[in-house]
Design an enzyme around this catalytic site. Structure first.
Site, PDB file in Angstrom:
ATOM      1  N   GLN A 125      19.073 -22.563  -1.555  1.00  0.00           N
ATOM      2  CA  GLN A 125      18.326 -23.589  -2.274  1.00  0.00           C
ATOM      3  C   GLN A 125      17.906 -24.769  -1.403  1.00  0.00           C
ATOM      4  O   GLN A 125      16.737 -25.136  -1.343  1.00  0.00           O
ATOM      5  CB  GLN A 125      19.182 -24.099  -3.446  1.00  0.00           C
ATOM      6  CG  GLN A 125      19.509 -23.030  -4.473  1.00  0.00           C
ATOM      7  CD  GLN A 125      20.527 -23.506  -5.506  1.00  0.00           C
ATOM      8  OE1 GLN A 125      21.163 -24.553  -5.340  1.00  0.00           O
ATOM      9  NE2 GLN A 125      20.706 -22.733  -6.568  1.00  0.00           N
TER      10      GLN A 125
ATOM     11  N   ARG B 136      31.382 -29.353   4.278  1.00  0.00           N
ATOM     12  CA  ARG B 136      31.760 -28.635   3.062  1.00  0.00           C
ATOM     13  C   ARG B 136      33.254 -28.378   2.949  1.00  0.00           C
ATOM     14  O   ARG B 136      33.814 -28.410   1.850  1.00  0.00           O
ATOM     15  CB  ARG B 136      30.987 -27.319   2.990  1.00  0.00           C
ATOM     16  CG  ARG B 136      29.523 -27.520   2.666  1.00  0.00           C
ATOM     17  CD  ARG B 136      28.739 -26.229   2.687  1.00  0.00           C
ATOM     18  NE  ARG B 136      27.361 -26.470   2.281  1.00  0.00           N
ATOM     19  CZ  ARG B 136      26.413 -25.548   2.295  1.00  0.00           C
ATOM     20  NH1 ARG B 136      26.689 -24.314   2.710  1.00  0.00           N
ATOM     21  NH2 ARG B 136      25.187 -25.839   1.904  1.00  0.00           N
TER      22      ARG B 136
ATOM     23  N   THR C 248      16.731  -0.941   3.548  1.00  0.00           N
ATOM     24  CA  THR C 248      17.314  -1.966   2.687  1.00  0.00           C
ATOM     25  C   THR C 248      17.716  -1.396   1.343  1.00  0.00           C
ATOM     26  O   THR C 248      17.001  -0.566   0.779  1.00  0.00           O
ATOM     27  CB  THR C 248      16.331  -3.142   2.491  1.00  0.00           C
ATOM     28  OG1 THR C 248      16.828  -4.028   1.485  1.00  0.00           O
ATOM     29  CG2 THR C 248      14.942  -2.656   2.060  1.00  0.00           C
ATOM     30  N   LYS C 249      18.868  -1.840   0.832  1.00  0.00           N
ATOM     31  CA  LYS C 249      19.349  -1.265  -0.428  1.00  0.00           C
ATOM     32  C   LYS C 249      18.741  -1.930  -1.655  1.00  0.00           C
ATOM     33  O   LYS C 249      19.026  -1.510  -2.776  1.00  0.00           O
ATOM     34  CB  LYS C 249      20.879  -1.287  -0.492  1.00  0.00           C
ATOM     35  CG  LYS C 249      21.545  -2.629  -0.679  1.00  0.00           C
ATOM     36  CD  LYS C 249      23.064  -2.434  -0.802  1.00  0.00           C
ATOM     37  CE  LYS C 249      23.785  -3.744  -1.024  1.00  0.00           C
ATOM     38  NZ  LYS C 249      25.241  -3.567  -1.139  1.00  0.00           N
TER      39      LYS C 249
END
EC number: 1.3.5.1
Length: 645
Positions: free
Chosen positions: A84, A320, A71-72
């Site tokens: 959220q 959306r 993972t970076k």
């Protein structure tokens, strides 16, 4: 180990030149013997440590597989933490619910471009996936009775759209992704997964069409690491940073989809870019859809709740794509707010302060910091903002990466899986429902581990790497490191982002898209003029951002080419010059008596873009949508209708 490293360096130094993708610089191998190469062997290597990658890691670690996570950034800084509002599952805590209703809503939300076998798998497994998260220790918000609290989200209904708005979205206040990420990371450590943190994946390692691992750069000390493995899982997130205004973090640069492109894998449905209706105006920070699920609503300059005109039933909780287009129309027709009349207001101050404090503490803080707004007294200025990539690396419902041919259909790419936003399991089709993203991540991260456990045993031999594996990757790294052109990375990246924002936005038109395609193709050639000012290998952000720009450019060019070519409006892809959805039948009328249009005459099909790794040329192809469910006796397919909310 050291002998193997020296042997690799000797082999690399013996070669002279390499032919590389037009998205990369002209390279030479004359300087790359200086790079230290370290080899590793694992049963499974996972690229990315967001929700999808961690859920896969946890399942594999529990099963005894030697698992590496590359993972970076530190895992709990992954972009999943920014989610959220919640995660969908038909628990029925607040009202009677059924996963089949969730399946219907997901198919409808996709504008009938989603694969219904994968949507079947997603929604049927949703309740179990959320229950597992609770058992892992995820502290969901609760009702007074102690059940998991669920809120309303856009596009969610009861009884196949006939029973009003559903409350299906489980949450941890408005910090659901943050809570999920910490829960999964803690559990993956318990399962003895090995983390290679702040390692930048350069390329997949392929051997005759099979993925046998990945090569990565350690950002801390500049060493090169080759990971050979039986299976590789790509879980790197999306590429929102191809656009100027987006809700995604700066690390969302499409690394995984670029890895797949360079490995010769066509990407699917990249033209479908989700614009979230409520990004903070001028900043792009996300304001969760949960704010409307809790009772917030959008208003224009006349104080009108305008969504009642566009979606009479769902209103502010329409899907959306519908809400973002409605906002854009309001602004274009002069009913925007602010001095420039170029945004919309999200009103929450009619809600009780206690409700805002309990259910939306994070967005209350975000609005105060980034918009200077007290949500208990003032509306939040918002605008549609790039948020999610529906397209990505094509997979089947088991998360196995696939290649499609007209002759043979879907063929599995041996050794390679993908999950999370970088993947296209095609559960979202042309438009994702809010709170189906976290669900996608955990369900298909989990699917990776389940299917790998069925395929492999921990004690099986790990395949060897082919001769010279990773040479081209190291040569490109060296070329970028010593690039001495006249264009700074930040300047070219900004031009690319503004071009995508202008030419492939909420509403699209053929001439604007065609102009954008030409500009993007010209910009991709400018990569050869990059200038890297920092030549070091230790925490060199200039070098990393140049590598990320190469990845972004691959994603952006394929996106705008696919958008220019799709001559219809469907889901998040809205064309002013082609305003109708073009299906195999006209579903606004009874299909009895209609002649089915041939495959090449309609657009209810997946776009496949394949970028040549040497010339940069993009080839377009199309893949049929899968309408059949996994078990028609359990749930039958949902035939297309004209969407309305």
């Amino acid at each position: 180990m050291l002998r193997a490293v020296r042997a690799l360096i000797c082999r690399i130094g013996a070669r002279r030149t390499l032919s590389v993708s037009s998205s990369r610089l002209d390279v030479s191998t004359s300087n790359i013997a200086q790079y230290k190469v370290i080899d590793h062997a694992y049963d499974v290597v996972i690229i990315g440590a967001g929700g999808a990658g961690l859920r896969a890691a946890m399942g594999l670690g529990e099963a005894g597989f030697k698992t590496a996570v590359v993972t970076k950034m530190f895992p709990t800084r992954s972009h999943t933490t920014a989610a959220q509002g919640g995660i969908n599952a038909a628990l029925g805590s607040m009202n009677p619910d059924d996963w089949k209703w969730h399946f219907y809503d997901t198919a409808k939300g996709s504008d009938w471009l989603g694969d219904q076998n994968a949507m079947h798998y997603l929604t049927r497994n949703a309740v179990e996936a959320v229950t597992e998260l609770e058992n892992f220790g995820m502290p969901f918000s609760r009702t007074p009775e102690g059940k998991i609290y669920q809120r309303s989200f856009g596009g969610q209904s009861n009884n196949y759209g006939k029973g009003g708005v559903a409350k299906r979205t489980c949450c941890v206040a408005d910090r659901t992704g943050h809570s999920m990420l910490h829960t999964l990371y803690g559990n993956s450590l318990r399962c003895h997964c090995t983390f290679f943190i702040e390692y930048f994946a350069l390329d997949l390692l392929m051997d005759k069409g099979r993925c046998v691992g990945v090569i990565a750069l350690c950002l801390e000390d500049g060493t090169i690491h080759r990971f050979r493995s039986k299976r590789t899982i790509v879980a790197t997130g999306g590429y929102g940073r191809a656009y100027f205004s987006c809700t995604t973090a700066h690390m969302n640069t499409g690394d995984g989809t670029a890895l797949a492109t360079r490995a010769g894998i066509a990407l699917e449905d990249l033209e479908f870019i989700q614009f979230h209706p409520t990004g903070i105006y001028g900043v792009g920070c996300l304001i969760t859809e949960g704010s409307r699920g809790e009772g917030g609503f959008l208003v224009n300059s006349e104080g009108e709740r305008f969504m009642e005109r566009y979606a009479p039933k769902a209103k502010d909780l329409a899907s959306r794509d519908v809400v973002s287009r409605a906002e854009t129309i309001e602004i274009m027709e002069g009913r925007g707010v602010g001095p420039e009349k170029d945004h919309i207001y999200l009103q929450l101050h009619h809600l009780p302060a206690e409700q805002l404090h309990q259910r939306l503490p994070g967005i209350s803080e975000t609005a105060k910091i980034f918009a200077g707004v007290d949500v208990t007294k003032e509306p939040i200025p918002v605008i549609p903002t790039v948020h999610y990539n529906m397209g990505g690396i094509p997979t089947n419902y088991k998360a196995q990466v696939i290649k499609y041919t007209k002759e043979g259909g879907d063929k599995i790419v041996p050794g390679l899986y993908a999950c999370g936003e970088c993947a296209c399991h095609s559960v979202h089709g042309a438009n994702r429902l809010g709170a189906n993203s976290l669900l996608d991540a955990v369900v298909f991260g989990r699917a990776c581990s389940i299917n790998i456990k069925e395929e492999l045993k921990p004690d099986e031999k790990i395949p060897e790497l082919p001769e010279g594996a990773g040479e081209e990757s190291i040569a490109n790294l060296d070329a970028v490191r010593y690039a001495n052109g006249d264009v700074p990375t930040a300047e070219l990246r900004l031009t690319m982002q503004k071009t995508m924002q202008k030419h492939a936005g909420v509403f699209r038109r053929g001439d604007i898209l065609a102009e954008g395609v030409k500009k993007m193709m010209d910009l991709s050639k400018e990569l050869k003029r990059l200038k890297t000012t920092d030549r070091s290998l230790i925490w060199n952000s200039d070098l990393t951002e140049s590598l990320e720009l190469q990845n972004l450019m691959l994603n952006a060019t394929q996106t705008i080419v696919a958008a220019e070519n799709r001559k219809e409006s469907r889901g998040a892809h809205a064309r002013d010059d082609f305003p109708k959805r073009e299906d195999e039948y006209d579903y606004s009328k009874p299909i009895e008596g209609q002649t089915k249009r041939p495959f090449e005459k309609h657009w209810r099909k997946h776009t496949l873009t394949k970028q040549d790794p040497r010339t940069g040329h993009i080839t377009l192809d199309y893949r049929p949508v899968i309408d059949k469910t996994l078990d028609p006796a359990e749930v039958d397919w949902i035939p297309p209708i004209i969407r309305s909310y």
